[in-house]
Design a protein around this motif. Structure first.
Motif, PDB file in Angstrom:
ATOM      1  N   LEU A 178      26.221  49.735  68.037  1.00 50.84           N
ATOM      2  CA  LEU A 178      25.562  49.016  66.955  1.00 50.84           C
ATOM      3  C   LEU A 178      25.533  49.888  65.701  1.00 50.84           C
ATOM      4  O   LEU A 178      25.212  51.085  65.772  1.00 50.84           O
ATOM      5  N   ARG A 179      25.870  49.285  64.578  1.00 47.30           N
ATOM      6  CA  ARG A 179      25.745  49.959  63.283  1.00 47.30           C
ATOM      7  C   ARG A 179      24.742  49.191  62.430  1.00 47.30           C
ATOM      8  O   ARG A 179      24.806  47.963  62.348  1.00 47.30           O
ATOM      9  N   VAL A 180      23.829  49.924  61.795  1.00 42.21           N
ATOM     10  CA  VAL A 180      22.890  49.332  60.843  1.00 42.21           C
ATOM     11  C   VAL A 180      23.460  49.638  59.455  1.00 42.21           C
ATOM     12  O   VAL A 180      23.409  50.774  58.988  1.00 42.21           O
ATOM     13  N   MET A 181      24.017  48.612  58.812  1.00 38.90           N
ATOM     14  CA  MET A 181      24.845  48.794  57.629  1.00 38.90           C
ATOM     15  C   MET A 181      24.131  48.339  56.354  1.00 38.90           C
ATOM     16  O   MET A 181      23.278  47.444  56.380  1.00 38.90           O
ATOM     17  N   TRP A 219      17.101  56.404  53.208  1.00 39.41           N
ATOM     18  CA  TRP A 219      18.367  56.365  52.468  1.00 39.41           C
ATOM     19  C   TRP A 219      19.217  57.629  52.608  1.00 39.41           C
ATOM     20  O   TRP A 219      20.456  57.521  52.702  1.00 39.41           O
ATOM     21  N   PRO A 220      18.645  58.852  52.626  1.00 38.44           N
ATOM     22  CA  PRO A 220      19.508  60.032  52.796  1.00 38.44           C
ATOM     23  C   PRO A 220      20.294  60.048  54.105  1.00 38.44           C
ATOM     24  O   PRO A 220      21.277  60.796  54.226  1.00 38.44           O
ATOM     25  N   ASP A 221      19.876  59.239  55.081  1.00 41.23           N
ATOM     26  CA  ASP A 221      20.557  59.204  56.372  1.00 41.23           C
ATOM     27  C   ASP A 221      21.616  58.105  56.450  1.00 41.23           C
ATOM     28  O   ASP A 221      22.185  57.857  57.523  1.00 41.23           O
ATOM     29  N   VAL A 222      21.884  57.441  55.321  1.00 43.12           N
ATOM     30  CA  VAL A 222      22.892  56.376  55.271  1.00 43.12           C
ATOM     31  C   VAL A 222      24.123  56.909  54.546  1.00 43.12           C
ATOM     32  O   VAL A 222      24.016  57.536  53.490  1.00 43.12           O
ATOM     33  N   GLY A 223      25.303  56.670  55.110  1.00 43.84           N
ATOM     34  CA  GLY A 223      26.523  57.157  54.467  1.00 43.84           C
ATOM     35  C   GLY A 223      27.759  56.709  55.208  1.00 43.84           C
ATOM     36  O   GLY A 223      27.710  55.862  56.092  1.00 43.84           O
ATOM     37  N   PRO A 259      21.624  53.509  46.881  1.00 40.19           N
ATOM     38  CA  PRO A 259      20.534  52.580  47.193  1.00 40.19           C
ATOM     39  C   PRO A 259      20.072  51.755  45.995  1.00 40.19           C
ATOM     40  O   PRO A 259      19.194  50.905  46.151  1.00 40.19           O
ATOM     41  N   THR A 260      20.638  51.980  44.826  1.00 32.82           N
ATOM     42  CA  THR A 260      20.283  51.152  43.662  1.00 32.82           C
ATOM     43  C   THR A 260      21.096  49.860  43.620  1.00 32.82           C
ATOM     44  O   THR A 260      20.853  49.019  42.743  1.00 32.82           O
ATOM     45  N   LYS A 261      22.038  49.691  44.565  1.00 35.12           N
ATOM     46  CA  LYS A 261      22.936  48.539  44.500  1.00 35.12           C
ATOM     47  C   LYS A 261      23.162  47.902  45.879  1.00 35.12           C
ATOM     48  O   LYS A 261      24.279  47.540  46.231  1.00 35.12           O
ATOM     49  N   ILE A 262      22.105  47.735  46.659  1.00 37.49           N
ATOM     50  CA  ILE A 262      22.267  47.184  48.011  1.00 37.49           C
ATOM     51  C   ILE A 262      22.426  45.661  47.948  1.00 37.49           C
ATOM     52  O   ILE A 262      21.576  44.961  47.418  1.00 37.49           O
ATOM     53  N   PRO A 295      31.147  49.162  54.813  1.00 38.29           N
ATOM     54  CA  PRO A 295      29.823  49.567  54.316  1.00 38.29           C
ATOM     55  C   PRO A 295      29.352  50.900  54.898  1.00 38.29           C
ATOM     56  O   PRO A 295      29.712  51.282  56.017  1.00 38.29           O
ATOM     57  N   ALA A 296      28.536  51.581  54.123  1.00 38.69           N
ATOM     58  CA  ALA A 296      27.837  52.745  54.662  1.00 38.69           C
ATOM     59  C   ALA A 296      26.849  52.266  55.724  1.00 38.69           C
ATOM     60  O   ALA A 296      26.379  51.123  55.684  1.00 38.69           O
ATOM     61  N   TYR A 297      26.542  53.141  56.664  1.00 39.88           N
ATOM     62  CA  TYR A 297      25.585  52.763  57.706  1.00 39.88           C
ATOM     63  C   TYR A 297      24.762  53.972  58.125  1.00 39.88           C
ATOM     64  O   TYR A 297      25.074  55.130  57.777  1.00 39.88           O
ATOM     65  N   TRP A 298      23.687  53.692  58.822  1.00 41.26           N
ATOM     66  CA  TRP A 298      22.794  54.737  59.312  1.00 41.26           C
ATOM     67  C   TRP A 298      23.576  55.692  60.212  1.00 41.26           C
ATOM     68  O   TRP A 298      24.201  55.273  61.176  1.00 41.26           O
ATOM     69  N   ASP A 299      23.563  56.971  59.860  1.00 43.01           N
ATOM     70  CA  ASP A 299      24.272  58.025  60.575  1.00 43.01           C
ATOM     71  C   ASP A 299      25.783  57.892  60.453  1.00 43.01           C
ATOM     72  O   ASP A 299      26.538  58.462  61.256  1.00 43.01           O
ATOM     73  N   GLY A 300      26.228  57.186  59.421  1.00 40.83           N
ATOM     74  CA  GLY A 300      27.653  56.912  59.274  1.00 40.83           C
ATOM     75  C   GLY A 300      28.483  58.071  58.775  1.00 40.83           C
ATOM     76  O   GLY A 300      29.712  58.020  58.841  1.00 40.83           O
ATOM     77  N   VAL A 301      27.851  59.139  58.273  1.00 45.44           N
ATOM     78  CA  VAL A 301      28.606  60.288  57.788  1.00 45.44           C
ATOM     79  C   VAL A 301      29.311  61.005  58.937  1.00 45.44           C
ATOM     80  O   VAL A 301      30.418  61.525  58.778  1.00 45.44           O
ATOM     81  N   SER A 302      28.687  61.018  60.104  1.00 41.86           N
ATOM     82  CA  SER A 302      29.240  61.821  61.199  1.00 41.86           C
ATOM     83  C   SER A 302      29.412  61.094  62.523  1.00 41.86           C
ATOM     84  O   SER A 302      30.018  61.655  63.444  1.00 41.86           O
ATOM     85  N   ASN A 303      28.917  59.854  62.635  1.00 40.15           N
ATOM     86  CA  ASN A 303      29.000  59.163  63.925  1.00 40.15           C
ATOM     87  C   ASN A 303      29.560  57.755  63.784  1.00 40.15           C
ATOM     88  O   ASN A 303      29.447  57.123  62.735  1.00 40.15           O
ATOM     89  N   ASP A 304      30.140  57.275  64.888  1.00 44.10           N
ATOM     90  CA  ASP A 304      30.759  55.951  64.882  1.00 44.10           C
ATOM     91  C   ASP A 304      29.730  54.835  64.885  1.00 44.10           C
ATOM     92  O   ASP A 304      29.991  53.741  64.397  1.00 44.10           O
TER      93      ASP A 304
END
Length: 242
Positions: free
Chosen positions: A157-160, A193-197, A210-213, A170-179
């Motif tokens: 599951l991805r929270v996007m 927000w810092p954990d979304v990428g 986060p200014t353009k969700i 889309p960027a998603y929660w923990d998306g910088v380093s995990n599938d």
């Protein structure tokens, strides 16, 4: 949804402060102090953006219906509304196993699974709305929280959080380093927000803004190991303010 639902477990510690996002019987967010406005929607690789069977990426690429993902709840062609038994916003179906295409490679871009989502700044009720962008920091919003009562097998599951130009990746929660996002068990989850990428696999992905969700989504991700069945409900959604 067949049968009863299990209770939602809580995460350790007190939940963060937030503004509740309540969905009305028509599938729209109720007026709220955060100024979020929009409706719920669902799509997958078989029904596509217009929720029309056979128009998604999977069938248009030449794959048979049997190779594509299925969405049972919400039913295709019907508004996405809260469960009548007060279980929340519920979804069920199967994200198909990714198979090899005619080019001999796995068809990730065509068989990608199921998405349920809601817009944050789109009052347009038309079938193909003009999607707006929500400025979270201006509204004092630091993140997003939700409860989930059942997690797809393997936590696929991805929270996007989509922004203009990133709708397909889309960027998603923990998306910088995990599938996938770290949603492994039923319970309460909070995203800042810092954990979304990311996504980490997409070269050149821009930093999350986060200014353009445009919308928040729950993506049940397809894998090349096996189909991923899912049957879950979401409750206690809120925009965090701490």
């Amino acid at each position: 949804m067949a049968g009863g639902r299990a209770g939602t477990g809580g995460a350790a510690g007190a939940p963060g402060m937030g503004i509740a996002l309540v969905t009305n019987d028509a599938g729209w967010l109720e007026p709220n102090p955060a100024g979020a406005v929009g409706s719920w929607w669902a799509t997958n690789d078989y029904i596509g953006a217009t929720s029309t069977p056979g128009t998604g990426d999977c069938p248009t690429a030449g794959f048979p219906m049997s190779a594509c993902s299925t969405l049972t709840t919400p039913a295709t062609g019907t508004p996405f509304v809260p469960d009548p038994n007060a279980w929340g916003m519920c979804a069920s179906g199967t994200s198909a196993k990714v198979v090899t295409g005619s080019d001999g490679t796995l068809a990730w871009q065509f068989i990608w699974g199921n998405i349920i989502a809601f817009n944050l700044a789109t009052p347009d009720p038309s079938p193909m709305p003009v999607v707006g962008s929500y400025d979270a920091p201006v509204h004092g919003i630091t993140g997003f929280a939700f409860d989930i009562d059942a997690v797809p097998a393997g936590g696929h599951l991805r929270v996007m959080f989509a922004t203009p130009g990133t709708e397909n990746h889309p960027a998603y929660w923990d998306g910088v380093s995990n599938d996938t996002s770290p949603v492994l068990n039923p319970g309460h989850y909070e995203v800042r927000w810092p954990d979304v990428g990311g996504p980490f696999w997409f070269a050149g992905a821009p930093p999350f803004d986060p200014t353009k969700i445009e919308w928040v989504a729950f993506h049940v991700v397809s894998t090349d190991i096996a189909p991923v069945p899912f049957d879950f409900c979401l409750t206690n959604l809120s925009l965090l303010t701490d």
